[in-house]
Design a protein around this motif. Structure first.
Motif, mmCIF file in Angstrom:
data_model
loop_
_atom_site.group_PDB
_atom_site.id
_atom_site.type_symbol
_atom_site.label_atom_id
_atom_site.label_comp_id
_atom_site.label_asym_id
_atom_site.label_seq_id
_atom_site.Cartn_x
_atom_site.Cartn_y
_atom_site.Cartn_z
ATOM 1 N N ILE A 80 0.805 -1.223 0.000
ATOM 2 C CA ILE A 80 0.000 0.000 0.000
ATOM 3 C C ILE A 80 0.842 1.279 0.000
ATOM 4 O O ILE A 80 0.280 2.380 0.044
ATOM 5 C CB ILE A 80 -0.964 0.016 1.209
ATOM 6 N N GLY A 81 2.149 1.163 -0.069
ATOM 7 C CA GLY A 81 3.014 2.337 0.009
ATOM 8 C C GLY A 81 3.563 2.763 -1.337
ATOM 9 O O GLY A 81 3.358 2.094 -2.351
ATOM 10 N N PRO A 82 4.282 3.880 -1.362
ATOM 11 C CA PRO A 82 4.954 4.309 -2.593
ATOM 12 C C PRO A 82 5.959 3.253 -3.039
ATOM 13 O O PRO A 82 6.612 2.632 -2.211
ATOM 14 C CB PRO A 82 5.665 5.605 -2.172
ATOM 15 N N LEU A 83 6.075 3.085 -4.342
ATOM 16 C CA LEU A 83 6.923 2.022 -4.864
ATOM 17 C C LEU A 83 7.940 2.591 -5.845
ATOM 18 O O LEU A 83 7.575 3.226 -6.837
ATOM 19 C CB LEU A 83 6.075 0.953 -5.555
ATOM 20 N N GLN A 84 9.216 2.360 -5.562
ATOM 21 C CA GLN A 84 10.297 2.803 -6.433
ATOM 22 C C GLN A 84 10.607 1.721 -7.463
ATOM 23 O O GLN A 84 10.392 0.531 -7.232
ATOM 24 C CB GLN A 84 11.543 3.109 -5.600
ATOM 25 N N SER A 85 11.148 2.159 -8.585
ATOM 26 C CA SER A 85 11.423 1.230 -9.680
ATOM 27 C C SER A 85 12.348 0.093 -9.271
ATOM 28 O O SER A 85 12.175 -1.049 -9.715
ATOM 29 C CB SER A 85 12.046 1.982 -10.862
ATOM 30 N N ASN A 86 13.328 0.377 -8.421
ATOM 31 C CA ASN A 86 14.293 -0.660 -8.057
ATOM 32 C C ASN A 86 13.755 -1.638 -7.017
ATOM 33 O O ASN A 86 14.466 -2.553 -6.604
ATOM 34 C CB ASN A 86 15.596 -0.026 -7.557
ATOM 35 N N LYS A 87 12.511 -1.453 -6.584
ATOM 36 C CA LYS A 87 11.911 -2.360 -5.600
ATOM 37 C C LYS A 87 10.715 -3.129 -6.164
ATOM 38 O O LYS A 87 10.074 -3.889 -5.442
ATOM 39 C CB LYS A 87 11.461 -1.567 -4.367
ATOM 40 N N THR A 88 10.410 -2.933 -7.435
ATOM 41 C CA THR A 88 9.194 -3.561 -7.984
ATOM 42 C C THR A 88 9.259 -5.085 -7.985
ATOM 43 O O THR A 88 8.243 -5.745 -7.771
ATOM 44 C CB THR A 88 8.916 -3.064 -9.410
ATOM 45 N N ARG A 89 10.451 -5.653 -8.232
ATOM 46 C CA ARG A 89 10.537 -7.110 -8.293
ATOM 47 C C ARG A 89 10.143 -7.748 -6.947
ATOM 48 O O ARG A 89 9.462 -8.783 -6.922
ATOM 49 C CB ARG A 89 11.938 -7.564 -8.703
ATOM 50 N N LEU A 90 10.572 -7.139 -5.862
ATOM 51 C CA LEU A 90 10.235 -7.665 -4.537
ATOM 52 C C LEU A 90 8.718 -7.754 -4.364
ATOM 53 O O LEU A 90 8.184 -8.749 -3.862
ATOM 54 C CB LEU A 90 10.825 -6.769 -3.442
ATOM 55 N N VAL A 91 8.036 -6.710 -4.781
ATOM 56 C CA VAL A 91 6.578 -6.665 -4.635
ATOM 57 C C VAL A 91 5.912 -7.605 -5.631
ATOM 58 O O VAL A 91 4.961 -8.329 -5.288
ATOM 59 C CB VAL A 91 6.076 -5.220 -4.799
ATOM 60 N N ALA A 92 6.394 -7.618 -6.864
ATOM 61 C CA ALA A 92 5.808 -8.482 -7.890
ATOM 62 C C ALA A 92 5.868 -9.950 -7.497
ATOM 63 O O ALA A 92 4.973 -10.737 -7.825
ATOM 64 C CB ALA A 92 6.524 -8.268 -9.225
ATOM 65 N N GLU A 93 6.913 -10.329 -6.778
ATOM 66 C CA GLU A 93 7.115 -11.741 -6.432
ATOM 67 C C GLU A 93 6.416 -12.163 -5.143
ATOM 68 O O GLU A 93 6.262 -13.362 -4.896
ATOM 69 C CB GLU A 93 8.613 -12.034 -6.333
ATOM 70 N N HIS A 94 5.982 -11.198 -4.320
ATOM 71 C CA HIS A 94 5.461 -11.580 -3.009
ATOM 72 C C HIS A 94 4.069 -11.053 -2.670
ATOM 73 O O HIS A 94 3.413 -11.598 -1.775
ATOM 74 C CB HIS A 94 6.433 -11.119 -1.910
ATOM 75 N N ALA A 95 3.620 -10.002 -3.312
ATOM 76 C CA ALA A 95 2.315 -9.422 -2.982
ATOM 77 C C ALA A 95 1.209 -10.036 -3.831
ATOM 78 O O ALA A 95 1.455 -10.555 -4.924
ATOM 79 C CB ALA A 95 2.339 -7.908 -3.169
ATOM 80 N N SER A 96 -0.015 -9.953 -3.317
ATOM 81 C CA SER A 96 -1.192 -10.325 -4.091
ATOM 82 C C SER A 96 -1.872 -9.091 -4.675
ATOM 83 O O SER A 96 -2.512 -9.157 -5.722
ATOM 84 C CB SER A 96 -2.198 -11.077 -3.211
ATOM 85 N N VAL A 98 -1.465 -4.597 -5.124
ATOM 86 C CA VAL A 98 -0.737 -3.335 -5.006
ATOM 87 C C VAL A 98 -1.765 -2.211 -5.111
ATOM 88 O O VAL A 98 -2.504 -2.131 -6.092
ATOM 89 C CB VAL A 98 0.337 -3.164 -6.104
ATOM 90 N N HIS A 99 -1.828 -1.370 -4.082
ATOM 91 C CA HIS A 99 -2.837 -0.303 -4.034
ATOM 92 C C HIS A 99 -2.330 1.024 -4.579
ATOM 93 O O HIS A 99 -3.117 1.967 -4.684
ATOM 94 C CB HIS A 99 -3.263 -0.053 -2.577
ATOM 95 N N SER A 100 -1.058 1.129 -4.909
ATOM 96 C CA SER A 100 -0.428 2.434 -5.062
ATOM 97 C C SER A 100 0.208 2.683 -6.431
ATOM 98 O O SER A 100 1.218 3.375 -6.537
ATOM 99 C CB SER A 100 0.629 2.610 -3.973
ATOM 100 N N ILE A 101 -0.396 2.168 -7.494
ATOM 101 C CA ILE A 101 0.125 2.418 -8.836
ATOM 102 C C ILE A 101 -0.155 3.869 -9.221
ATOM 103 O O ILE A 101 -1.311 4.301 -9.254
ATOM 104 C CB ILE A 101 -0.527 1.485 -9.869
ATOM 105 N N ASP A 102 0.890 4.630 -9.535
ATOM 106 C CA ASP A 102 0.690 6.013 -9.970
ATOM 107 C C ASP A 102 1.546 6.385 -11.180
ATOM 108 O O ASP A 102 1.588 7.546 -11.575
ATOM 109 C CB ASP A 102 0.945 6.994 -8.816
ATOM 110 N N ARG A 103 2.225 5.388 -11.758
ATOM 111 C CA ARG A 103 3.026 5.605 -12.955
ATOM 112 C C ARG A 103 2.967 4.363 -13.815
ATOM 113 O O ARG A 103 3.026 3.243 -13.306
ATOM 114 C CB ARG A 103 4.484 5.886 -12.587
ATOM 115 N N LEU A 104 2.895 4.558 -15.119
ATOM 116 C CA LEU A 104 2.876 3.423 -16.030
ATOM 117 C C LEU A 104 4.159 2.614 -15.934
ATOM 118 O O LEU A 104 4.130 1.386 -16.017
ATOM 119 C CB LEU A 104 2.649 3.899 -17.468
#
Length: 229
Positions: A80-96, A98-104
């Motif tokens: 649910i938090g801000p997501l930086q480009s260099n951290k997307t893989r961590l979230v993509a692999e473990h979350a069900s 993501v509430h915080s998409i604000d950039r394509l």
């Protein structure tokens, strides 16, 4: 940790009472227990009390908890938090979720990095509904284009919107979000979720159609902020 079960029970009772007043089905609302900065033991206590949806703000904290608790069936992680480009893989692999998409760009990276053996990542677009310089999110005018682009990405399913209003702006902001959600569903019927409302304003959010409310302090108590991103 015993009071976590009591706090959860009270929260669900309050949600049920508010839904009854609003003639809403209880099943139309999900409680996301925001466990950021809280120890794994607190998550386990909530899980043992029946909670399955948990929200985290920091990618590395989410991963650490997800890996420690991977044997708990049906546990669902919401980032649910801000997501930086260099951290997307961590979230993509473990979350069900993501509430915080604000950039394509972020959505594209999540799409490319979502493991093929997992279900599509359920995503919400974050709206900066109070137009705060300090908050992430897009303006309402940018929503149609971003929604269309995200909906076309493989590995993701566009499910709705999220917002965090400025203090004192909740009523106006929630009403505006409700209209944006209604408009979005006309073009994207699967985008039925509206994530808004926290420990101090969630009853008002329910009045304006919130389907996900994010409660942290009300369940786990005050937070500490010693953590690693």
């Amino acid at each position: 940790m015993n009071n976590i079960a009591e706090q959860l029970s009270a929260a669900y009772q309050n949600i049920a009472e508010n839904c009854a007043k609003l003639s809403r089905e209880l099943a139309s609302v999900q409680l996301i227990a925001v466990s950021k900065t809280k120890p794994v033991a607190a998550v386990i206590s909530a899980y043992q009390a029946g909670q399955r949806q948990f929200g985290e703000n920091y990618p590395q904290e989410l991963v650490a908890k997800a890996e420690q608790l991977k044997d708990l069936s049906a546990l669902e992680w919401h980032f649910i938090g801000p997501l930086q480009s260099n951290k997307t893989r961590l979230v993509a692999e473990h979350a069900s979720w993501v509430h915080s998409i604000d950039r394509l760009k972020i959505a594209q990276r999540l799409s490319a990095q979502r493991p093929a053996d997992l279900k599509p990542l359920q995503v919400l677009l974050q709206i900066n509904i109070s137009a705060e310089d300090s908050k992430a999110g897009i303006g309402a005018d940018a929503l149609p284009a971003l929604a269309k682009a995200v909906a076309d990405l493989p590995g993701l399913t566009l499910r709705g919107l999220m917002a965090i209003p400025a203090p004192g702006d909740s009523k106006r902001a929630f009403a505006a979000m409700q209209k944006l959600s209604e408009n979005l569903r006309q073009q994207h019927p699967e985008a039925t979720e509206l994530s808004m409302g926290m420990s101090d304003d969630w009853p008002l959010a329910l009045q304006y159609g919130a389907t996900m409310i994010r409660l942290g302090t009300a369940i786990f108590g005050a937070r500490t902020y010693e953590r690693n991103e």
